[in-house]
Design a protein around this motif. Structure first.
Motif, mmCIF file in Angstrom:
data_model
loop_
_atom_site.group_PDB
_atom_site.id
_atom_site.type_symbol
_atom_site.label_atom_id
_atom_site.label_comp_id
_atom_site.label_asym_id
_atom_site.label_seq_id
_atom_site.Cartn_x
_atom_site.Cartn_y
_atom_site.Cartn_z
ATOM 1 N N LYS A 62 -45.177 17.237 -35.643
ATOM 2 C CA LYS A 62 -44.540 16.281 -34.749
ATOM 3 C C LYS A 62 -43.121 15.950 -35.189
ATOM 4 O O LYS A 62 -42.492 15.031 -34.660
ATOM 5 N N GLN A 63 -42.621 16.688 -36.160
ATOM 6 C CA GLN A 63 -41.252 16.448 -36.612
ATOM 7 C C GLN A 63 -40.266 16.955 -35.560
ATOM 8 O O GLN A 63 -40.512 17.926 -34.861
ATOM 9 N N LYS A 64 -39.145 16.249 -35.478
ATOM 10 C CA LYS A 64 -38.131 16.694 -34.531
ATOM 11 C C LYS A 64 -37.470 17.967 -35.023
ATOM 12 O O LYS A 64 -37.161 18.103 -36.201
ATOM 13 N N VAL A 65 -37.225 18.866 -34.087
ATOM 14 C CA VAL A 65 -36.618 20.137 -34.449
ATOM 15 C C VAL A 65 -35.215 19.939 -35.017
ATOM 16 O O VAL A 65 -34.786 20.663 -35.907
ATOM 17 N N SER A 66 -34.537 18.908 -34.548
ATOM 18 C CA SER A 66 -33.170 18.712 -35.025
ATOM 19 C C SER A 66 -33.120 18.443 -36.522
ATOM 20 O O SER A 66 -32.076 18.545 -37.145
ATOM 21 N N MET A 67 -34.248 18.086 -37.098
ATOM 22 C CA MET A 67 -34.229 17.808 -38.531
ATOM 23 C C MET A 67 -34.521 19.035 -39.374
ATOM 24 O O MET A 67 -34.504 18.960 -40.593
ATOM 25 N N LEU A 68 -34.779 20.140 -38.729
ATOM 26 C CA LEU A 68 -35.045 21.360 -39.499
ATOM 27 C C LEU A 68 -33.728 22.054 -39.820
ATOM 28 O O LEU A 68 -32.721 21.843 -39.151
ATOM 29 N N SER A 69 -33.758 22.912 -40.824
ATOM 30 C CA SER A 69 -32.555 23.690 -41.109
ATOM 31 C C SER A 69 -32.498 24.863 -40.128
ATOM 32 O O SER A 69 -33.481 25.185 -39.465
ATOM 33 N N GLY A 70 -31.323 25.492 -40.084
ATOM 34 C CA GLY A 70 -31.109 26.547 -39.106
ATOM 35 C C GLY A 70 -32.181 27.628 -39.136
ATOM 36 O O GLY A 70 -32.694 28.039 -38.098
ATOM 37 N N GLY A 71 -32.518 28.069 -40.307
ATOM 38 C CA GLY A 71 -33.496 29.139 -40.429
ATOM 39 C C GLY A 71 -34.845 28.716 -39.883
ATOM 40 O O GLY A 71 -35.537 29.488 -39.208
ATOM 41 N N ASN A 72 -35.218 27.499 -40.154
ATOM 42 C CA ASN A 72 -36.507 27.031 -39.673
ATOM 43 C C ASN A 72 -36.508 26.784 -38.175
ATOM 44 O O ASN A 72 -37.523 26.976 -37.516
#
Ligand SMILES: Nc1ncnc2c1ncn2[C@@H]1O[C@H](COP(=O)(O)OP(=O)(O)OP(=O)(O)O)[C@@H](O)[C@H]1O
Ligand SMILES: Nc1ncnc2c1ncn2[C@@H]1O[C@H](COP(=O)(O)OP(=O)(O)OP(=O)(O)O)[C@@H](O)[C@H]1O
Ligand SMILES: [Mg+2]
Ligand SMILES: [Mg+2]
Lengths: 517, 361, 353, 311
Positions: A398-408
């Motif tokens: 449920k984490q927001k995608v914007s908080m992932l790094s580019g690769g993830n």
């Protein structure tokens, strides 16, 4: 050892969402060196550089320029201190001209008015001086990326940058362009500039840099003279394990034709003929690569096949069905998957959760819905499985995608597109800007998919990737197919480069072989 | 509840406190009885059942328009037509309430349903113009509000007007059409149940159905939605139609619950209030009633203050504006929050380092 | 419990305790029209009775949802007399007054429906504004057909209404009737601004009327109507004001004031003072409605210096005669109350320019 | 029908159009500037109202039109600072801030009017000044055009000049380039050392100054007093005009004129006994229709282009 010009000490940066991007980083560069900065996606490279450029404020630590402590609270202060930055994502204003972009923020004036003529002159002069040729009067949005890259460098130079930060400048360049850029970097270095160079391509790092700083998980894990370490050493330090550079590929088992493009012609809104009489086909179990310098029609081709663009001439058939009048949804339902070129624009809803992003192509299907309501447990289970399978680093589904790094973020896209059992996969720059670990992973997945009988169209500006991954290959130049290679094993990068730059083209017959039926 | 939520609550409370201090300063300067005024403002609504019921009554229309705008904003459609749709919903309910003879339960239901339908039809217009010709929905809906207003006034004036009445009002609605009161001696009517139902439906619609999912994706990133195969145009259409329906239902409910005949001569303003509510609730249907209650409490409290003390009613809008702006200030106290987070993280890093060093030893 | 005690106490002690009067405004002050006039009534009452009365004015604003609660509130507090106005309040009053039989209510500009019973504590005041506007219409007709300096040869007069509502139309009907009484062929340019606030739009519309040949106009649109006075000044045409003496509002701008021939006055203040006086004397007829007009000086005609100066004596005399005729019932003025829209349209169309 | 044409083709109608257009044009230009900087200014309405009152009060106190106008502008700047501080520094949603400011202005002006003039409705007890009308020497001699174009309020002429000023500001000055850059790609602007918030502050400030002229025109030109809520939604209409003019100063001029035309028409048609509700709808319907026509033409042009190219 040359003189140290700049030093960052004990830099710690915590984003307000709680992510710690830099943990007590020590980073130092010398005068007139090219200093590479490497690390996995999310290692904290960009953050460190943004701090140096005043875009982010550190929560701890100091910066010393020529041994005197400075505080850089805004980009304008960084610029005043002779620091320039070329960002990973272009920082250009699309509707302005090249000259306007170059002088933006430091505009030449004439009696208080903006002196456009002077701006053009300045741009031309700089271009001359640094061998970075651009047309000052063109509107930026119409330009290919290589050109945009040059504008970015010119922008930094115009501001008198002595220290130039380049955040992944080669991710979008052809080998020839890369070579050209490296020449320019050497030129700059020799004229007394210091360059910080971020890249995921370790061969480039080896080739161009004097020293290399390696980051992992927000920390500096070592600084080396580049000549003292091998690519393997670097990658081991970065990832914490050995990375395989050579892909194992089975011999292809060809199925029936899945994608067939016939006599495709397309004219853009601005009236430019972008695609000229393109015909080719892809069979199940085959990876057809499309090589070409960006801006030679690949994007439009992909968008047409995937239904994002219409009003074209010619015929496109996927799995025996003509798709000219089909909607994107219908095209997807034929078994088409698509990894888009720019993940942030098309690939994800950054404000959405991982779950929401993973189900975007299938959310309406019966299996995810009971009558009216969606089956959220099912959605969650599917997502969790994919997160596990694709090793997406996150705190929860449920984490927001914007908080992932580019690769993830890219892995989220890949997980969605690969998990729909596609008959046809269009992979447009699938590994742009992501680290070797993740790249390796995605390549393996692509090949897995091919082995299970999917037809794959791989578009990439990264020649290494094209040659490694694809089975056969076409080259596009000026909206046309200029070459076709049955087996990529017989092609060299240099040869490919000649076709890509339009210096060479095959005969009609040779190209004709790309249509199988 | 996670840390972010705790902080949000704390920040909101701080904002309220600060804006109350500001309010108090203003009141102090203009009133001879500032303490009474402030206590009326803050506690007045709680001092009588009837006052508290007033708060709830006012929260009902705010909830409806808040929800309507919430759905449209969620799809990134900047449609401000809830104001007009609310008005037309009320006009429609008036028509049904006057021209039809129906038994008790069915009459209001029909009136509300028709109000919703008309609201939906009207907000279909800006949506259609956007889909068909890419006309800006903000502009068309803003203008459409006035069109709906004058059309509604025309209908009431020419077809429903009670010529025995001393003002421009409609005939009385049939009593079968009215929504009965829920609690005697107050005006709190069954509309509150409809509002609650609507909150639940909206929530489930937005977060648990495929249509709601599509709305949210289009709102997040319409290019992504298109790429994924979502029919952008239909989402643009139905999000606004649904917004119109909810606003229309709201108008009908308000009319049948609070009035015995149509008597508005201006747009009642619940559309703009709905924008405030939607933004305060961050477009989350579950928070809409809270935001509506907050706004309504503020207004009733301020009214009581103006009614009982010497604070003029106009000052109330000044205070309201300050409260709203501060409560919605996202960066308010953000630095402080960041400092707290950063301090903790730095400590953790130090601890990690000690650990690592120990490992080496 | 507590409230009742309070109020019965106050009734017992009414000899030495001041009479507590509250005025509810279901709008805001500053309309230069009947709310201001009602508030002025309170001022007159204060002036008249000094410490014998205690007064308060509550603005309930235009938000209708607040009106009933406020009325209910003050009814439960220790006020002796509650004054309120406009037709919109009647239904609430019909509901609340019977619940508070020990309170007295005065409602102006409308009447409660006494047939509903239990309203013996309510006194209603209605106004014959149509009488005043009949005179205005007659005067306008005289002026437009005259050869006064700013008159033209077209027989067109203007009427600028705030909204298309009964009270305004009551003015209109009287105005048209008065004009036709003088000359059957008079045409009336009628415009409604759509609200009572937008004085710029009022000015625009008045300009349009003057451009279309009207040489005198009558504004009945609260502050929005004041735009007409600006238009009159710009176009050098005549205007008639309403509710308060509009020439005196602009006495500092003589150019403008000299074009405002008169104003039709609706003296709510007088009527309220009259009512309180009668209450004090014990002669106020609670449980009844009264309709006040020229005779009771609750409708008036501003016969100020400008009127004297601008309007020729002949006309003034004529108007005075008409006034007499209305007061003694020789002329009955039509009213828009209870008139249906078709009939009203017929009247309006009959004078369409 | 005849009557309608007689009205439309009269010079006084043409004159009225320009008069009605003025406040909308000022605010519309204000909307252009803020929109270009990427900050939507919903507070135009409140700004106009505030400056309309300030102009009246100060011109009455100082007995000087000039100071009245200056004060009106200063009050507009004050509003812009409030708007900017909350939306840019405290990150309150800018639409919400705008709505709140409108709320504040509508109540606040009445309250201040009451304090100053002891009147809650209208400022006639203040002897405020007006901005004069001017006759343009040669222009007024030209038949037809003369009576339409000459004799307007100074601010009406200023509003036309402002179209050019805004155009030059946006497209010919360094500030304009920055404003556009900030609106289009704030990160890019920031990365070259432009202080994005500062530019937005400036843009909102200019935007509100323009709206202030509109406000001053309302109370010191259009009519000679302040009355409560006298702007009556003109700020919103200006937003519509700007959006319809596609954020372009000249486009905004044209759409403001369209509004002026529709408004003047509606004011004139009333007396012809068309139901007033419909007449009052005209300006708003006209905008919607105008917007649709504009959009259709744009869509068709794109389609046409494609067809031609692919034929
Ligand atoms: N603005 C931001 N707000 C919150 N977190 C951020 C922000 N920018 C970066 N991060 C997080 O900080 C961490 C470090 O990111 P950073 O961009 O510095 O990595 P990187 O080394 O540049 O990676 P890449 O190679 O993918 O560019 C990541 O986990 C990222 O998600
Ligand atoms: N405000 C933010 N909040 C949360 N995450 C953010 C924010 N801004 C950026 N990020 C994420 O942090 C990561 C790093 O962001 P950054 O802007 O530094 O880009 P980058 O490192 O240069 O790019 P990438 O990581 O894609 O190679 C990205 O994945 C981005 O999506
Ligand atoms: Mg990076
Ligand atoms: Mg005449």
């Amino acid at each position: 050892m040359k003189n140290e010009i700049l030093r960052m000490e004990n830099i710690t940066k915590i984003y307000s969402n709680g992510i710690t991007a830099n943990k007590g980083v020590y980073f130092s560069i010398c005068e007139s060196e090219i200093h590479a900065l490497v690390g996995e996606n999310g290692a904290g490279k960009s953050t460190l550089m943004k701090i140096l450029f005043g875009l982010e404020q550190p929560d701890d630590g100091e910066i010393y320029l020529n041994n005197s402590r400075i505080s850089i609270t805004s980009p304008s202060l960084a610029i005043k201190n002779g620091i320039g930055m070329v960002h990973q994502h272009f920082m250009l204003v699309p509707s302005l001209t090249v000259a306007e972009n170059v002088v933006l923020g430091l505009e030449p004036r004439n009696k208080g008015f903006f002196d456009y003529k002077k701006a053009v002159a300045i741009t031309e002069e700089l271009a001359q001086k640094y061998n970075l040729f651009v047309d000052p009067n063109s509107i930026v949005e119409d330009l290919p990326v290589g050109m945009k890259q040059k504008i970015e460098i010119l922008k930094a130079l115009y501001r008198g940058a002595k220290i130039l930060i380049l955040d992944e400048p080669t991710a979008v360049l052809t080998p020839q362009e890369t070579v050209e850029l490296f020449n320019q970097l050497m030129h700059l270095k020799n004229s007394g500039h210091t360059i910080i160079f971020i890249s995921h391509k370790l061969n480039e790092v080896k080739q161009i840099s004097d020293r290399v700083t390696i980051m992992r998980n927000g920390r500096n894990v070592g600084v080396f003279n580049t000549s003292d370490v091998s690519e393997n050493d670097i990658s081991r330090l970065m990832v914490g394990r050995d990375v395989v550079f050579k892909l194992d590929k089975n011999i292809k088992k060809l199925g029936k034709t899945i994608l067939n493009v016939k006599n495709l012609n397309y004219t853009s809104e601005t009236g430019k003929k972008v695609l000229k009489n393109i015909s080719f086909s892809v069979r199940g179990g085959e990876i057809l690569g499309i090589a070409g310098v960006e801006g030679n029609g690949q994007r439009e081709l992909v968008e047409i096949i995937t239904g994002l663009r219409n009003y074209y001439e010619g015929e496109i058939v996927i799995d025996n069905i003509r798709i000219n009048n089909l909607s994107i949804k219908e095209i997807r339902e034929l078994g088409t998957s698509h990894i888009p070129e720019d993940r942030m624009v098309y690939g994800v809803a950054a404000q959405g959760t991982i779950e929401e992003n993973i189900i975007s192509d299938r959310f309406y299907k019966k299996e995810l819905n009971h009558r009216i309501l969606m089956n959220i447990k099912k959605v969650s289970d599917i997502s969790k499985d994919l997160i596990k399978e694709y090793k997406i680093k996150c705190s929860s589904s449920k984490q927001k995608v914007s908080m992932l790094s580019g690769g993830n973020i890219q892995k989220v896209v890949v997980a969605r597109e690969f998990s729909s059992n596609p008959k046809l996969l269009i992979a447009d720059q699938p590994t742009r800007g992501i680290d070797i670990g993740a790249t390796e992973f995605i390549h393996k997945k692509i090949i897995q998919l091919r082995d299970s009988g999917t037809a794959i169209l791989l578009v990439s500006a990264d020649l290494n990737e094209i040659l490694e991954v694809s089975d056969s290959l076409i080259v596009m130049y000026g909206g046309e197919i200029v070459a076709y290679f049955d087996d990529t094993a017989n092609v060299t990068e240099e040869e490919l480069g000649m076709y890509m730059l339009g210096l060479k083209r095959q005969s009609h017959d040779e190209i004709g072989r790309v249509i199988y039926e | 509840m996670n840390k972010d939520n705790i902080f949000e609550i704390f920040r909101t409370l701080m904002a309220i406190v600060i804006s109350l201090i500001l309010a108090f300063i203003i009141i102090f300067f203009i009133s001879k009885q500032p303490y009474v005024a402030l206590s009326k403002f803050l506690l007045g609504p709680l001092s009588k059942t009837r006052y508290f019921s007033n708060v709830l009554e006012m929260a009902i229309p705010l909830t409806f328009t808040g929800l309507a705008i919430c759905i449209m904003f969620k799809a990134n459609q900047f449609n401000l037509g809830a104001e007009g749709a609310f008005f037309m919903g009320a006009v429609t309910a008036t028509i049904i309430g006057i021209k039809f003879s129906l038994p008790g339960l069915i009459h209001p239901i029909l009136a509300i349903v028709c109000g919703g339908i008309i609201g939906g039809i009207f907000l279909f217009i800006p949506a259609f113009l956007k889909v068909k010709w890419n006309a800006n929905e903000l502009v068309s809906s803003l203008m459409l509000n006035y069109v709906m207003f004058y059309l509604g006034i025309y209908i009431v004036n020419y077809y429903l007007r009670d010529s025995n009445a001393g003002a421009m009002v409609s005939y009385k609605l049939k009593t079968t059409a009215l929504l009965p009161n829920l609690i005697p001696k107050t005006r709190l009517h069954y509309g509150i149940l409809i509002a609650i139902l609507m909150i639940i439906i909206t929530y489930f619609f937005l977060f648990r159905t495929k249509w709601g999912y599509a709305i949210r994706m289009v709102g997040f990133n319409s290019k992504f939605a298109i790429y994924s195969g979502i029919n952008n145009k239909s989402v643009i259409l139905y999000s606004q139609i649904i917004g119109g329906i909810i606003a229309g239902i709201g108008g009908a409910t308000e009319l049948l619950g609070m009035y015995s005949r149509f008597q508005w001569q201006n747009l009642p303003g619940y559309g703009w209030d709905g924008v405030i509510v939607a933004i305060l609730s961050r477009n989350n249907p579950v928070l809409v009633p809270i935001a509506a209650f907050f706004l309504s409490y503020l207004r009733i409290g301020a009214d009581l203050m103006a009614r009982i003390t010497d604070v003029p009613s106009e000052v109330v809008s000044v205070i309201q504006a300050l409260v709203i702006m501060l409560v919605a200030a996202e960066s308010f106290l953000a630095k402080w929050k960041h400092r707290v987070i950063a301090k903790k993280a730095i400590e953790e890093i130090k601890a990690e380092e000690v650990n690592m060093n120990e490992q080496y030893i | 419990g507590k409230n009742q005690n309070n109020s019965s106490n106050s009734n017992q002690d009414s000899k030495d305790k001041p009479l507590k009067i509250v005025l509810l405004i279901n709008g805001t002050l500053g309309d230069k029209s009947f709310f201001d006039s009602a508030n002025n009534g309170i001022e007159l009452i204060k002036k008249e009775y000094g410490s014998k009365v205690e007064t308060k004015t509550i603005e309930m604003t235009y938000d209708q949802s607040k009106w009933e609660p406020t009325l209910q509130d003050v009814s439960e507090q220790d006020w002796d007399i509650i004054i309120l106005g406009t037709w919109q309040m009647t239904e609430y009053l019909e509901k609340i007054a019977p619940q508070n039989p020990d309170k007295k209510y005065i409602i102006f500009d409308t009447s409660v429906d006494y047939s509903k019973g239990n309203l013996s504590n309510v006194y209603s005041i209605q106004y014959k504004q149509n009488e005043g506007s009949f005179l205005a219409g007659a005067l306008a007709a005289k002026i437009t057909t005259s050869n006064m300096p700013n008159a033209n040869d077209k027989k067109i007069i203007g009427f600028l209404g705030g909204m298309d509502i009964p009270v305004i139309n009551d003015f209109l009907v009287g105005y048209i009737q008065g004009a036709k009484y003088v000359d059957k062929d008079i045409k009336v340019a009628i415009s409604y601004i759509g609200d009572f606030a937008d004085s710029a739009k009022g000015k625009e519309m008045a300009m349009a009327q003057y451009d279309q040949g009207a040489d005198i106009g009558f504004n009945v649109a609260g502050q929005a109507g004041l735009g007409q006075l600006d238009a009159a000044k710009e176009k050098k045409k005549y205007a008639i004001g309403v509710d308060s003496d509009q020439a005196s509002i602009f006495s500092s701008d003589s150019e403008k004031a000299n074009l405002i021939v008169t104003s039709v006055l609706k003296r709510i203040d007088n009527s309220l003072l009259r009512a309180i006086k009668m209450h004090m004397d014990g002669t106020l007829k609670y449980g009844q409605a009264e309709t006040l007009g020229l005779k009771e000086e609750c409708i008036g005609f501003a016969e100020n210096e400008y009127y004297q100066k601008i309007v020729p004596e002949e006309y003034r005399k004529f108007i005075n005669e008409l006034k007499e005729k209305i007061m003694n019932g020789e002329i009955t003025v039509d009213t828009a109350f209870g008139m249906d829209t078709n009939k009203l349209n017929e009247i309006r169309n009959s004078v369409k320019p | 029908m005849n009557n309608i044409f007689k009205i439309i083709f009269s010079t006084s109608f043409g004159y009225a159009i320009l008069r009605v257009t003025t406040p909308i044009l000022f605010s519309g230009l204000g909307a252009v500037i803020s929109d270009k900087a990427g900050v939507i200014n919903i507070a135009l309405e409140g700004t106009m109202l505030t400056s309309a009152l300030t102009g009246v009060i100060v011109s009455a106190l100082t007995q000087s039109t000039f100071f009245g106008v200056i004060a009106a502008i200063l009050s507009g700047i004050f509003v812009s600072l409030l708007l900017s501080y909350f939306s840019l520094n405290l990150k309150t949603d800018i639409v919400l801030t705008g709505i709140a400011i409108n709320l504040l202005a509508s109540g606040g002006t009445i309250f201040i009017l009451y304090l100053v003039a002891h009147d809650k409705g209208i400022s006639t007890s203040l002897n405020s000044k007006v901005i004069p009308n001017v006759t343009i020497p040669l222009l007024n001699k030209i038949p037809i055009l003369g009576p339409i174009l000459s004799g307007h309020n100074i601010l009406t002429y200023l509003s036309w000049i402002s179209v050019a000023i805004v155009y030059i500001l946006l497209y010919k000055t360094p500030l304009g380039v920055r404003i556009r850059a900030v609106g289009e790609n704030p990160e890019a602007a920031e990365s070259v050392g432009i202080n994005v918030n500062k530019i937005r502050y400036i843009a909102l400030c200019i935007s509100c100054i323009l709206a202030s002229f509109g406000g001053a025109y309302m109370s010191m030109g259009y009519v000679s007093w302040f009355s409560t809520n006298m702007t009556s939604g003109r700020g919103f209409i200006a937003l519509a005009a700007e959006a319809m003019g596609k954020g372009n100063p000249v486009g905004t001029l044209l759409t403001s004129l369209l509004f002026g035309f529709a408004g003047a028409l509606s004011n004139n048609l009333q007396s012809l006994r068309i139901p007033s509700e419909f007449v009052q709808m005209i300006p708003y319907l006209a905008t919607i229709v105008g917007l649709v026509i504009y959009s259709i033409r744009k869509t068709n042009m794109l389609k046409y282009k494609k067809e031609v190219q692919n034929a």
